[in-house]
Scaffold this active site. Structure first.
Site, short mmCIF file in Angstrom:
data_model
loop_
_atom_site.label_atom_id
_atom_site.label_comp_id
_atom_site.label_asym_id
_atom_site.label_seq_id
_atom_site.Cartn_x
_atom_site.Cartn_y
_atom_site.Cartn_z
N HIS A 148 -17.10 -8.04 -2.18
CA HIS A 148 -18.21 -7.32 -1.56
C HIS A 148 -17.67 -6.61 -0.32
O HIS A 148 -16.68 -7.05 0.28
CB HIS A 148 -19.31 -8.31 -1.18
CG HIS A 148 -20.55 -7.69 -0.63
ND1 HIS A 148 -21.29 -6.75 -1.31
CD2 HIS A 148 -21.19 -7.89 0.55
CE1 HIS A 148 -22.33 -6.39 -0.58
NE2 HIS A 148 -22.29 -7.07 0.57
N CYS B 192 -21.64 -1.33 -2.87
CA CYS B 192 -21.37 -1.72 -1.48
C CYS B 192 -20.15 -0.99 -0.93
O CYS B 192 -20.08 -0.72 0.28
CB CYS B 192 -21.17 -3.22 -1.38
SG CYS B 192 -19.89 -3.88 -2.48
#
Length: 419
Positions: free
Chosen positions: A353, A76
């Protein structure tokens, strides 16, 4: 041209517990993302339009594409940066031009730049307006070139951005050098980076990456004994600024450019005085970039804890940023508009994330790996940070991308009077 210094890594190796939490969180997000992707594909079969196309309606930007990127195990950090770069118009245009000039070269060697150009070309040339693309070859090349990004550990998006831009510059410089040394290149022939061979011989190479992102800082030190000023220029692709609780980006930049006194153990060696002297030190922007990238230093090493900690400080960043500064001739105001924010979701530097919030054609969109959706502009306020140290909000703006409004970045600017 001096290379930009590689920034230090954001964090030491994660503890086992952090890795398990990160892996679990990544697994849940993957399941949620897969479910969302399945729903979108089902919706396409039913109506012929994706969820995002229906959200745009008849206002879908002509010629634009919105594609999510598949996650290959905690990638990510890479996906969010790639999305921000794709919607940086000058960078995308130059990269696609590079691709069109080099895609048919038989002896072309695959490298990080060709992989990135091919990925951007796949998106821009797609017949579909929305969808998902797997950047597999690009990820493989990143891991091949840099062991730091191998494996499936949580990585730092700013470290990746720094690596990517420097690696592209290295490739363009090598290609330019090869063109210069090739036999028979006696005329000012154009090379792939946009400069001419003659220009390359006479001046340090300025690639299209430099033209998009590079600015120049002047580091000035004034001896308080003899008043002599020592100045040194250094180039940058992004500004890494310290942050404070309940502050604004403007105040953080003012602190970045403020005057610092060097005394006691930090005295400055003055060449004119030939001794250590008290001095004043400050940074000034000599040349502003076309695209201003600001890295908020949210990960800080705490000596008492002997580890890095994430700072959840509330830092308000404006949609329109003005660098107010003065030069010897006149006051020049450089205005920028926010078009991308890379957001870190998570309570610590070793887990979490990354997502990207991007403005495209007056609409804000969220890019969360393979999921792309439209969001209201007001959503950006939720990523300012927390006004309290311990808060349930762990989603914070980390890297800000601003595009210059007017001007070409060639103006020389003195930011000593504030930002």
């Amino acid at each position: 041209m001096a290379k930009l210094a590689r920034s230090p890594t954001a964090s030491p190796p994660a503890a086992a517990a952090d890795r398990h939490r990160s892996a679990a969180g990544s697994g849940l997000r993957s399941l949620a993302s897969a479910a969302s992707g399945w729903f979108d594909r089902w919706a396409v079969m039913g109506s012929g339009l994706s969820k995002l196309e229906r959200a745009f309606g008849d206002q879908f930007p002509e010629g634009e594409r919105y594609f999510g990127l598949e996650n290959f195990g905690n990638t990510c950090y890479c996906n969010s940066v790639l999305q921000a770069l794709y919607y940086c118009a000058p960078f995308r245009e130059q990269l696609l031009e590079y691709y069109s000039k080099n895609r048919n070269l038989e002896d072309a060697e695959e490298n990080l730049l060709t992989c990135l150009a091919d990925l951007f070309s796949q998106i821009s040339a797609s017949k579909k307006k929305t969808g998902v693309i797997a950047p597999k070859r690009f990820i493989q090349m990143v891991r091949k070139l840099n062991e730091y990004f191998r494996g499936y550990m949580h990585q730092d998006a700013h470290e990746f951005l720094n690596f990517l831009l420097n690696e592209i510059v290295d490739i363009l410089e090598k290609e330019s050098s090869s063109a210069k040394d090739s036999p028979g290149t006696t005329s000012p022939e154009k090379v792939s980076n946009g400069a001419t061979v003659d220009e390359v011989r006479k001046e340090p190479l300025v690639t299209w990456v430099h033209k998009s992102f590079q600015g120049t800082l002047t580091n000035e030190t004034r001896c308080l004994m003899c008043e002599t000023i020592t100045a040194k220029d250094e180039t940058f692709f992004d500004l890494s600024v310290d942050i404070e609780q309940n502050s604004s980006l403007t105040s953080c930049l003012k602190n970045f450019f403020s005057t610092e006194t060097l005394n006691a153990d930090d005295k400055f060696f003055c060449d004119k005085c030939c001794s250590l002297q008290e001095a004043e030190k400050r940074m000034k922007i000599k040349k502003v970039p076309q695209t201003l990238v600001i890295h908020l230093k949210r990960f800080k090493f705490i000596e008492q804890l002997n580890r890095n900690k994430k700072l959840s400080y509330r830092v308000v960043y404006p949609l329109e940023l003005k660098l107010s500064s003065s030069s010897s001739d006149a006051v020049a105001d450089c205005e920028y508009s926010l078009f991308a924010v890379v957001v870190h979701l998570g309570s610590g530097p070793n887990q979490g994330h990354y997502v990207a919030k991007i403005k495209s054609h007056d609409h804000w969109l969220s890019f969360d790996d393979d999921n792309v959706e439209m969001i209201p502009e007001s959503t950006l306020q939720t990523f300012y940070g927390s006004s309290r140290e311990y808060s349930g909000n762990t989603d914070h703006g980390y890297i800000l991308f601003y595009e210059r409004i007017g001007g070409n970045g060639d103006e020389k600017t003195d930011s000593s009077d504030g930002v």
